[in-house]
Design a protein around this motif. Structure first.
Motif, PDB file in Angstrom:
ATOM      1  N   SER A 247       7.109   1.332   0.509  1.00  0.00           N
ATOM      2  CA  SER A 247       7.706   0.346  -0.391  1.00  0.00           C
ATOM      3  C   SER A 247       6.707  -0.051  -1.479  1.00  0.00           C
ATOM      4  O   SER A 247       5.637  -0.570  -1.157  1.00  0.00           O
TER       5      SER A 247
ATOM      6  N   LYS B 240       5.797  -3.924  -1.425  1.00  0.00           N
ATOM      7  CA  LYS B 240       4.978  -4.356  -0.301  1.00  0.00           C
ATOM      8  C   LYS B 240       3.517  -3.999  -0.503  1.00  0.00           C
ATOM      9  O   LYS B 240       2.625  -4.838  -0.334  1.00  0.00           O
ATOM     10  N   LEU B 241       3.248  -2.739  -0.865  1.00  0.00           N
ATOM     11  CA  LEU B 241       1.862  -2.316  -1.053  1.00  0.00           C
ATOM     12  C   LEU B 241       1.238  -2.962  -2.274  1.00  0.00           C
ATOM     13  O   LEU B 241       0.043  -3.285  -2.278  1.00  0.00           O
TER      14      LEU B 241
ATOM     15  N   ARG C 135       0.274  -6.458  -1.367  1.00  0.00           N
ATOM     16  CA  ARG C 135      -0.882  -6.415  -0.471  1.00  0.00           C
ATOM     17  C   ARG C 135      -2.170  -6.223  -1.258  1.00  0.00           C
ATOM     18  O   ARG C 135      -3.179  -6.892  -0.993  1.00  0.00           O
TER      19      ARG C 135
END
Length: 365
Positions: free
Chosen positions: A334, A337-338, A341
């Protein structure tokens, strides 16, 4: 459509027409990629396009006379087709892999079970096709991503930490420039040594051709050549078979499954995924420098204090979002998401350094 007499609802028609457009777009992308490849990869991509054609026929059958004029494919498939025509690289296969993994057919009762299963299998097929390209990229790409992120985070932390102590803007700027140069040179040298050492370590484990030259001098009864092949992981039976071939006791290879091809100097580099020393060093140097220059841009334009800190953090955050999204696309994960992060880790480290700078600044006063 639950029966031949019932007319589908307008919402169903719209959804099916969108499915139809997406299937056509995906098939066109696979056919285009197949045209740029040859051999087995070409056959696999054409088979994928054929499967999408079967799905297209299903939606045409359900739509009947309601198919109407072709509608635009989804933005994802339009982007996929555009990238395929501009690049045709592992990036496109990675995007296609993620697109197949997000197929809605498993939850749509009007799609057949076979179609839903096709989409799941297609994801694995694309994953396999993308593996070789990912292996080629992984060495230098790892160095590039690591270098860019390290440059962004370390130099942002440096200028924020130094600036928080209360020193002049000029001192902060030159500290950032020094951090850029020192970090880029250190990263480049470190990557070169790291990759060269890794390749040399792997090469030391590669079998040599000593068995070809020493076999004729061995004691046939003792046959220590069997030990060589057993040490390489072959079973006792396979090792005995191979040793007898090398000693000339077998005129033909009666069981090819027990044999290993002799090593040749022209074979493909088995460590291509590690990358080259110079390639990794250059990628690391350039990307560290490109990342490290971003936090000092506000200071280069004469900003100072909070008016420099806020733009620096925003610029670095956007850059971290970009690198995180690229890594996610290549890995089939995704992007959001990364990306988030990356931002959380990077700005968190910079914030900790800034707080330490404030503490040291108070202590100096």
């Amino acid at each position: 459509m639950t029966s031949t007499q019932e007319k589908p609802a307008p919402a169903d028609i719209r959804r099916w027409r969108q499915y139809l457009a997406d299937e056509r777009a995906e098939a066109a992308t696979y056919r285009y990629l197949a045209g740029r490849r040859e051999g087995e990869e070409r056959e696999i991509l054409l088979a994928l396009a054929k499967a999408e054609g079967r799905h297209e026929a299903h939606w045409l059958l359900l739509l009947g006379g309601d198919a109407g004029k072709p509608v635009r494919a989804s933005l994802r498939n339009i982007l996929l087709g555009f990238l395929a025509r501009r690049f045709g690289s592992v990036f496109v296969l990675a995007l296609a892999q993620r697109a197949e993994s997000r197929s809605p057919y498993a939850k749509d009762p009007t799609a057949t079970d076979a179609m839903a299963a096709d989409e799941q299998i297609h994801e694995e097929v694309i994953r396999g096709l993308a593996t070789r390209g990912r292996n080629r990229l992984s060495g230098n790409f790892r160095a590039a991503v690591f270098g860019a992120n390290d440059g962004l985070v370390s130099n942002l932390a440096l200028v924020l930490g130094v600036g928080a102590t209360g020193v002049s803007t000029g001192f902060v700027l030159f500290s950032g420039i020094a951090g850029l140069l020192a970090g880029a040179l250190s990263m480049g040298a470190g990557e070169y040594v790291s990759v060269r050492s890794q390749r040399e370590l792997l090469a030391a484990s590669r079998p040599t051709q000593i068995t070809l030259t020493a076999a004729k001098e061995l004691d046939i009864d003792a046959n220590e050549l069997v030990l060589v092949y057993r040490a390489r992981g072959m079973s006792r039976q396979a090792a005995q078979h191979r040793a007898e071939e090398r000693l000339g006791l077998r005129d033909c290879d009666c069981d090819p499954s027990l044999s290993l091809q002799p090593e040749t100097s022209g074979e493909r580099d088995e460590h291509e995924h590690v990358g080259t020393g110079l390639g990794a060093a250059a990628s690391s140097f350039c990307f560290f420098a490109s990342g490290a220059v971003i936090p000092i841009l506000p200071y280069l334009f004469g900003l100072s204090g909070p008016t420099a800190v806020i733009p620096a953090c925003v610029l670095v955050g956007l850059a971290l979002l970009g690198t995180g999204a690229v890594v996610a696309l290549l890995s089939g994960a995704s992007p959001l998401k990364l990306a988030l992060r990356q931002v959380a880790i990077g700005l968190g480290a910079a914030a900790a350094t800034y707080l330490l700078g404030l503490l040291f600044g108070v202590g100096l006063l």
